[in-house]
Each structure stands twice: as C-alpha cells, then as structure tokens.
Design an enzyme around this catalytic site. Structure first.
Site, PDB file in Angstrom:
ATOM      1  N   GLY A  11       0.709  -1.212   0.287  1.00  0.00           N
ATOM      2  CA  GLY A  11      -0.070   0.232   0.050  1.00  0.00           C
ATOM      3  C   GLY A  11       0.945   1.319   0.084  1.00  0.00           C
ATOM      4  O   GLY A  11       1.680   1.894   1.410  1.00  0.00           O
ATOM      5  N   LEU A  12       1.055   1.892  -1.159  1.00  0.00           N
ATOM      6  CA  LEU A  12       2.017   3.505  -1.069  1.00  0.00           C
ATOM      7  C   LEU A  12       1.046   4.671  -1.109  1.00  0.00           C
ATOM      8  O   LEU A  12       1.295   5.611  -2.396  1.00  0.00           O
ATOM      9  CB  LEU A  12       2.515   3.299  -2.677  1.00  0.00           C
ATOM     10  CG  LEU A  12       3.906   1.983  -2.602  1.00  0.00           C
ATOM     11  CD1 LEU A  12       4.606   2.381  -3.275  1.00  0.00           C
ATOM     12  CD2 LEU A  12       4.337   2.502  -1.004  1.00  0.00           C
ATOM     13  N   GLY A  13      -0.236   4.558  -0.256  1.00  0.00           N
ATOM     14  CA  GLY A  13      -1.264   6.126  -0.142  1.00  0.00           C
ATOM     15  C   GLY A  13      -0.426   7.020   0.201  1.00  0.00           C
ATOM     16  O   GLY A  13       0.598   7.049  -0.031  1.00  0.00           O
ATOM     17  N   VAL A  15       0.109   7.323   2.875  1.00  0.00           N
ATOM     18  CA  VAL A  15       0.815   7.026   4.569  1.00  0.00           C
ATOM     19  C   VAL A  15       2.057   6.207   3.940  1.00  0.00           C
ATOM     20  O   VAL A  15       3.283   6.447   4.284  1.00  0.00           O
ATOM     21  CB  VAL A  15       0.012   6.258   5.276  1.00  0.00           C
ATOM     22  CG1 VAL A  15       0.941   5.392   6.884  1.00  0.00           C
ATOM     23  CG2 VAL A  15      -0.748   7.352   6.081  1.00  0.00           C
ATOM     24  N   LYS A 107      -7.177   0.173  11.995  1.00  0.00           N
ATOM     25  CA  LYS A 107      -7.656  -0.218  13.267  1.00  0.00           C
ATOM     26  C   LYS A 107      -8.417  -1.693  13.043  1.00  0.00           C
ATOM     27  O   LYS A 107      -8.695  -2.372  13.732  1.00  0.00           O
ATOM     28  CB  LYS A 107      -7.628   0.505  13.899  1.00  0.00           C
ATOM     29  CG  LYS A 107      -8.997   1.717  12.748  1.00  0.00           C
ATOM     30  CD  LYS A 107      -9.346   3.234  12.971  1.00  0.00           C
ATOM     31  CE  LYS A 107      -9.814   3.623  11.597  1.00  0.00           C
ATOM     32  NZ  LYS A 107      -8.744   4.392  10.490  1.00  0.00           N
ATOM     33  N   GLY A 136      -2.998   7.520  16.038  1.00  0.00           N
ATOM     34  CA  GLY A 136      -2.128   8.447  14.532  1.00  0.00           C
ATOM     35  C   GLY A 136      -0.681   8.184  15.249  1.00  0.00           C
ATOM     36  O   GLY A 136      -0.636   7.557  15.443  1.00  0.00           O
ATOM     37  N   GLY A 189     -10.896  18.790   3.496  1.00  0.00           N
ATOM     38  CA  GLY A 189      -9.962  16.610   3.472  1.00  0.00           C
ATOM     39  C   GLY A 189     -10.255  16.078   5.065  1.00  0.00           C
ATOM     40  O   GLY A 189      -9.709  14.803   4.837  1.00  0.00           O
ATOM     41  N   ASP A 203     -15.695   4.512  13.685  1.00  0.00           N
ATOM     42  CA  ASP A 203     -14.467   4.974  13.890  1.00  0.00           C
ATOM     43  C   ASP A 203     -13.140   4.691  15.165  1.00  0.00           C
ATOM     44  O   ASP A 203     -12.729   4.119  15.498  1.00  0.00           O
ATOM     45  CB  ASP A 203     -13.622   6.581  13.210  1.00  0.00           C
ATOM     46  CG  ASP A 203     -11.803   6.276  13.293  1.00  0.00           C
ATOM     47  OD1 ASP A 203     -11.355   5.480  12.424  1.00  0.00           O
ATOM     48  OD2 ASP A 203     -11.751   6.957  13.454  1.00  0.00           O
ATOM     49  N   LYS A 207     -10.749   2.248  16.907  1.00  0.00           N
ATOM     50  CA  LYS A 207      -9.408   2.012  18.189  1.00  0.00           C
ATOM     51  C   LYS A 207      -9.568   2.489  19.655  1.00  0.00           C
ATOM     52  O   LYS A 207      -8.672   1.556  20.220  1.00  0.00           O
ATOM     53  CB  LYS A 207      -8.939   3.480  18.154  1.00  0.00           C
ATOM     54  CG  LYS A 207      -8.779   4.009  16.602  1.00  0.00           C
ATOM     55  CD  LYS A 207      -9.312   5.140  16.401  1.00  0.00           C
ATOM     56  CE  LYS A 207      -9.515   6.378  14.716  1.00  0.00           C
ATOM     57  NZ  LYS A 207      -8.877   7.140  14.455  1.00  0.00           N
TER      58      LYS A 207
END
EC number: 1.1.1.3
Lengths: 440, 440
Positions: A11-13, A15, A107, A136, A189, A203, A207
């Site tokens: 995954g190269l989004g 993050v 998560k 985070g 965003g 969400d 967590k």
C-alpha cells in the site's frame, strides 16, 4: 553493523508514500540509531507509474499484498491497505504464517482479528506492532504495552476521531450548525464523502476496542460498544455546555466497573478547565488512569500521512533494534492466550453526571413536574437552568437544562421516560453524559 | 518460562520502597507480561529495620550501594540514591563496568555523567534506562528514544518542576504572594526546606539537559543553560498575564536555531487557551515538536513515590522483555560516541514575544518615551496597557505593560536599558518571555 532490516510495504497511499520517502531520506540517521540499515526491498500498490516523490527503482514490485506477503525476501511486512477483511487480512495472515514481523496501521483489522493474529505472532516469536492504528502519531500503544507494565488501569478515554473534534470545535467557535461544519470538514478533506463511519462513532469504537484490551487484558470486543455519534448535537447543546462550565467532545471511554468493562463512545461533557477540553480541531488525545502512575494524558495528531508514518517508522525501528527473533512484548500487552473473556458492563448501570436538555411547553407546573420526576428517581441535581427560547422557537416554548450529580443511567432513563409521558415535552429530550478527569 | 531477572535496588526511600512493594505484590502479572519473573535479590539502605510495607526477608542486604554493585548476584542494578557524585556515581560506574544493566531515576547523575555512562553501557552491550529521571511518570524518554526515531526535532519544552508549578498555580488561583505559596508548598511536602534547587530552576535545568541531548543528538551541556527562577514573579505579573490572555509557567525549553541550540529555563507566558496552560499544580507536561510527527504533548505526575516507581518498573520490564545481552536502543537516542559537540546559541539572539512590565513615575512624556525606546529598537508591539496603581503604591506611580510581537532578545535588552537611564522608572523592570505552541 548488523545486516539491513528488509521491509516490504503493501500500500503506497498517503501513509505508505510518506514512509518510503522518510526511510529513503534519513537512511544514515536511521541506521545509526537502530544499529542496522532499514531497507525497503519490496512494495505493492495498484499504480506503478504514479509519482510519489520517492525513488522506488531498485525495489521489487508485487502484483498485490498477498503476493508480496508470500514471496518477498523480507523481514518485516508493513500493511498500509486498510479494512478488516480482504487483501489486508489475507496478506497479514500470510506474513504472520511465514514468521515475518508485521507492522500495521489498520485499526479495523486489529479490532476484529487482533487476538487471533497476536496468537500467531506469539507462537512464531515475531513482532506485531500497530502504534499507528490508534490515535495516529500519539504513542499510546507503547505507553500501554511498555511504560505502564505493572499498573492496574481503571479507565482509558480520549478524543480519537479528528473529524468529530474538528466539527465540534468549529460549531463552538463559530456558532455554526453541525451540517455546515460537516460540509466544511468535507471541503478541507477532514471528513469523507460518506462521513457516517466517523460521525457515528464507529472509527472511535475500533480504536477504543484495541485500547480496552491493552488496558484490561480482556479479549477484543469491538461489537460490544455502546455507540452514539455526534449527529444530534446542536449549537444549543454546545452553548448550554459552555455556560455551565463544560465543553462537548466525542469520547471513547473504557472503564473498569464492579460488573465488568464499560466500553462506550458518545458525545461527552468535559469540564472547561480540564486539559482535554482544550484539545481542539483534528488533534487527538488519550488519557490513561492507573493505580501506580496516576493519570497520563497524551495529545497529538490523530491522522495525516506524516504523523501516521512516524508511528509506523517507530514500530519498524523497534523491530530493527531488537535482536533477530526476539519476542520483546506480548502483542496486546498480555499474552494472547491468557486474555480473559470480555465481560460487558450494562450501560444502564453506568454511574456518572448527566446533562439533560428539555424543550417544554410554557405552562404552569412543568418545572415542578420535571423536578419531581428527578426526585422520584433519586437524582440529585448540580444545577438547573430554565429559560424561554423565543429566539429559536415559538414563544410558548421554554428550555429546561439539568445537570445531575453522579447517578445511575437507569435512573436517568426512567426519569426522562416519565417526563416523556407527561405531554408537555416538545421534540426529543437531549441527554449527554459528563466525564471528569480523576482529580475532580 | 525464562530465568528470573535478578535485580538489586540501591536506596529504599519513597521510590525504592514503592518499587519493592509493587514487584512483590504483582509478581505473577509481571512474569506473564515480561515472559520471565522479576525478582529482587539484593538491596542496600541505611536502615535495615525500618518497616517499608514489604517483606525483604529473603533478600541479601549490602552495606552500601557500591558494595551491592560490585558483589551482588544480579542482572540489573537499580540506583535510587540521588546526586551526581558520591555513592550514586560510584555504584552506577561499578555496575556498568561489571556489565550489569542499570536503571536510574537520577537526573543530576545523567546531566553530568550521562554521556560517559552511555559510552560504557554501549561498549558493554547493556542497557541504561532512566525514564524516571525526567518528568517522573511521563514516558518522555521512551517517546524521544523510540517513538520519534527518524524525526528531526525542532523544540522540546515543558513544565518539569512540580514545586514551581504548584506555587504559580496557587498564586493565580488564590491571589497569594510567592512567599506565602512557597510556605504552603513546604507545609504540604511539595517543596524542600531549602527550596532553592527547585524555585531557581536548577532541577528543571538538569532534566532539560537530558532531553536536549535526546532531542538533538548533542553532548549533554547541563551548565550551558540560561537560568531564571520564579522568585521574582509577583501577583501583579500573574494578573497582568491573565488580562492579556496568558498564564505564567516555569518552562524548560530546548530549541534548534540557526546559530545553535538554545537551552533556557525561565518563567514564561503561555497562551491561556493552550493545552499546556491548563496543566495545574504539581503536574508536569512535556511537548515535543518534530517535523514528521508534529506536536506531541504528554501530561502526567512529575514526582511522587508511586509515579516514579512506575517509570522505574517500566524500565526494568523493558530489560526483562529483551533478549539477554540485547542492546536495544542507544542510551541517549543516538550512539554516545557519535554525539555532536554542544553548540550553544546566544540568548541575546533569541527570537520571541516579550511581556514587559514597568512601574514608572506619573509624569507627562513617560509613555511617549517608553514607546520611543521600543520603536528605536524596531520592536513592534502587540498590546500596551497603562494604568495607575494606587491600590499598590503611592498614587504618583503608574504601571505600563507592553507585549511585543516576535523580536530579538538583544533589542529588548537595549530598549529596557535605555528606559532605565531615563530616570522615571521605579524599581526593576520585569521582562518575561512568551512561548507559543507550534500551531499559533
């Protein structure tokens, strides 16, 4: 110097790309600190041609994360895909089965499969690190897993969703409606096009479920969480809170009680002069109350490519610094096979203060009736405010705001239900729980 | 399960006794989490007969810490004596030379001998842990050494002395004088009979010196710190700060600048709505600003037997969880032999906002003169307040309070010196630096 630690990033989004850039730019420094170089040797991402601001020319590309997890010549599999099932699940499972160390920021994956994965990692003697999965950039996992060893924890709570905190902060500071702030958050965003997962508390719940297990040593119970989002918080609630010395935050709270563990996510009144009340905008905060250390509060960025990458890098560095094959710490703070079954405390047994806002018809005896229903249920009141709300609604409506001393949720529900049968209530009653730091 | 980790504790005061009790009471839990039992096998303390609430009957007693460090059959030497020289120094030195792991809560020892000790530990491949030496229960050492790996840090600052923060909090909340609050702090055991070390900033300076090295990779420079205590902070300063939207805290600040590292301990104005401004009483707080993670703030107890013991226990647990002989992490965050020489930034080059309080004679032209001296030194002002202070002093005196925008310390010193030559100043001018969180 020891051999390089070889990592593969799935995954190269935002993050993943940030992580790759940092590892490439700070290679020498990382090698000095970790005692060995950290080298990205394999990646997988949908688009091989996209410019991510990092040179991946010498790196092996795989068609997908599962392929990468199975075949790459790596020591550490870094999962930055997301989602509790699908490719994230299959690839982490494959990597663990192969005896690789795993670092993930996921998560949902941990909330639903964390115990199973921890068992595999502990059996294989490998590390499964996930600092970025909760809050985070805040190192709360490390604090719970390592710093607080030996402490008995009584409560963990925090602001763990930046979207909700941003919306509540804007509502208060600018007097805007929930809907307007949500739109603004989407424009900037800070909120997804479909914001339900954030604003309805899911969400935060994921967590919280992870923190609960680290704090109390019970198996993860992500579906046993009392859940209320912020969609019905009005500017009127925020103003009334402020006048009474409180601020509204969406908190996730896990608490040890006599009847089990309370896990709850809901809008919460916190005292205006508490430290957590000052945590504004997209910033997150997590408080841990324990018997030896006392209260520890950590405040920092809860999301964003760089902050998340920083936590992922810390996790990778921990593996690099460990002796190869060393099992340093139980994945979930307690050995996975020894986690206790989750024992859920009933919400109706919850004890705490409550804020109750009622819109009522302006007629004689209403106030006495409300006070009477409270008294009948043995609810003692800290403050009562009654006022007309001509600016907001027809002049024959009034607002009654009650703040209770600590009481049982059951009593509050009964009192409010009794009030609802009286016929003078306009619309739905608003009930918001109050949460206080330990020292209060 | 692996063999027990054998520890020896030198010093059974408040912290040592708390540590011994916790290890004894929570043995099973610690063994499960650490993968091996932790066992106290040796101690040294002056009084062998005192009741410390812990059964030490099976434990070997040594006459002194040095003797314990030399002869005891232990894996970890825990130093809880204090002081940079004498027995603490000699015993830690002996333990490191023998290749033992060392855990210490001793800030002075590390501030003056940390680099030398780190070199020995790294050469021997043993661990030297000191979480409790800075900000008591707050895991700031772990955050800097481990979580922030790869980050470039720009500033570390915090409230690191509970005595000073308690005094400043009481002064503001109750309108008491410095002297009265100090007496109260002494009565409650928050301040020593000789309080100089706390209130003049030395204690904060020792802690700051350690953080600076962890943050910036320079050798420790405990004597190169600009030091101002809180003894000349008056209730008038605190009130003026509050009116202008600030609160006064004694901060330790280490900051990277173009000309070197600024290390300073002084009373500081922080914005009233900042999170750190809400940190009251004996509580400590440390903020770390870095380029990848962003700002991380940690708040918690800075002292006390239990909170300190919790950090010491976390350090011991980290050793227990490590493979025997594993060098997990450079003691000071960077390999000791690679630490750069300390490069001190001159305070006169410091850039920031300033609060200036002047008591002046009430005559024509004074205000214009003060404003003129500021303008001559290119100091731009954020706010100016002038008022008579009849309730405090003769009616021909006035107070002028200036808050500057960011400016150079040199300019402020020159302007104030010029004002001092004018002849209208009554008493000493008060100058307090303003510190803002990054987002401001």
């Amino acid at each position: 110097m020891a051999d390089a630690l070889k990592i593969g990033i799935a995954g190269l989004g935002t993050v993943g790309a940030a992580l790759a850039r940092i590892i490439q730019q700070r290679g020498d420094e990382l090698a000095a600190t970790c005692g060995r170089p950290i080298r990205i040797v394999a990646v997988s991402a949908r688009d091989r041609t996209k410019d991510r601001g990092v040179d991946l020319s010498g790196v092996e590309w795989f068609d997908g994360p599962v392929d990468l997890a199975h075949k790459a010549d790596i020591d550490v599999f870094v999962e930055l895909i997301g989602g509790s099932e699908g490719a994230a699940n299959a690839s982490v499972r494959a990597a663990l089965a192969r005896g690789l160390h795993v670092v993930t920021a996921n998560k949902a994956l941990l909330a639903y499969h964390g115990v199973e994965f921890a068992e595999i990692a502990e059996e294989k003697g490998t590390l499964l690190n996930f600092e970025a999965a909760v809050a985070g950039g805040i190192p709360v996992i490390k604090a719970l897993r390592e710093s607080l060893t030996g402490n008995t924890i009584s409560r963990v709570y925090g602001i763990m969703n930046g979207t909700c905190n941003y919306i509540l902060t804007r509502m208060e500071k600018e007097g805007l409606s929930f809907a307007d702030c949500l739109k603004e958050a989407q424009r900037l965003g800070y909120a997804e096009a479909d914001p339900a997962f954030d604003i309805e508390g899911n969400d935060t719940a994921h967590k919280l479920a992870i923190l609960t297990t680290l704090a109390f040593g019970h198996r993860i119970a992500a579906d046993d969480i009392h859940l209320e989002g912020i969609t019905n918080i009005s500017i009127e609630d925020i103003r009334a809170a402020s006048e009474l010395g409180y601020r509204i935050k969406l908190l996730g709270v896990a608490q040890r009680t006599d009847t089990g563990i309370e896990q709850r996510v809901h809008p919460t009144m916190v005292p205006l002069d508490s430290v957590i009340a000052q945590v504004d905008g997209v910033t997150n905060a997590v408080a841990i109350e324990s018997d030896i250390l006392g209260e520890l509060l950590m405040v920092g960025p809860g999301a964003g490519g760089n902050a998340t990458a920083s936590s992922v890098l810390g996790d990778i560095a921990d593996i690099a610094k460990s002796q190869p094959g060393a099992q340093r710490v139980p994945v979930l703070g307690h050995p996975a096979k020894q986690l206790k079954p989750y024992q859920k405390a009933q919400m109706r047994l919850h004890s705490g203060g409550y804020f109750i806002r009622l819109t009522v018809q302006d007629r004689t005896g209403v106030f006495a009736s409300v006070a009477g229903r409270m008294a009948e249920n043995n609810i003692s009141l800290e403050s009562i405010v009654q006022r007309s709300k001509q600016h907001l609604s027809p002049s024959d409506h009034q607002t009654i705001i009650l703040v209770t001393h600590a009481t049982k949720e059951d009593s509050v529900r009964k009192a409010v239900a009794a009030i609802q049968t009286e016929g003078y209530l306009v619309g739905e009653p608003q009930v918001i729980r109050i949460e206080r730091p330990k020292e209060d």
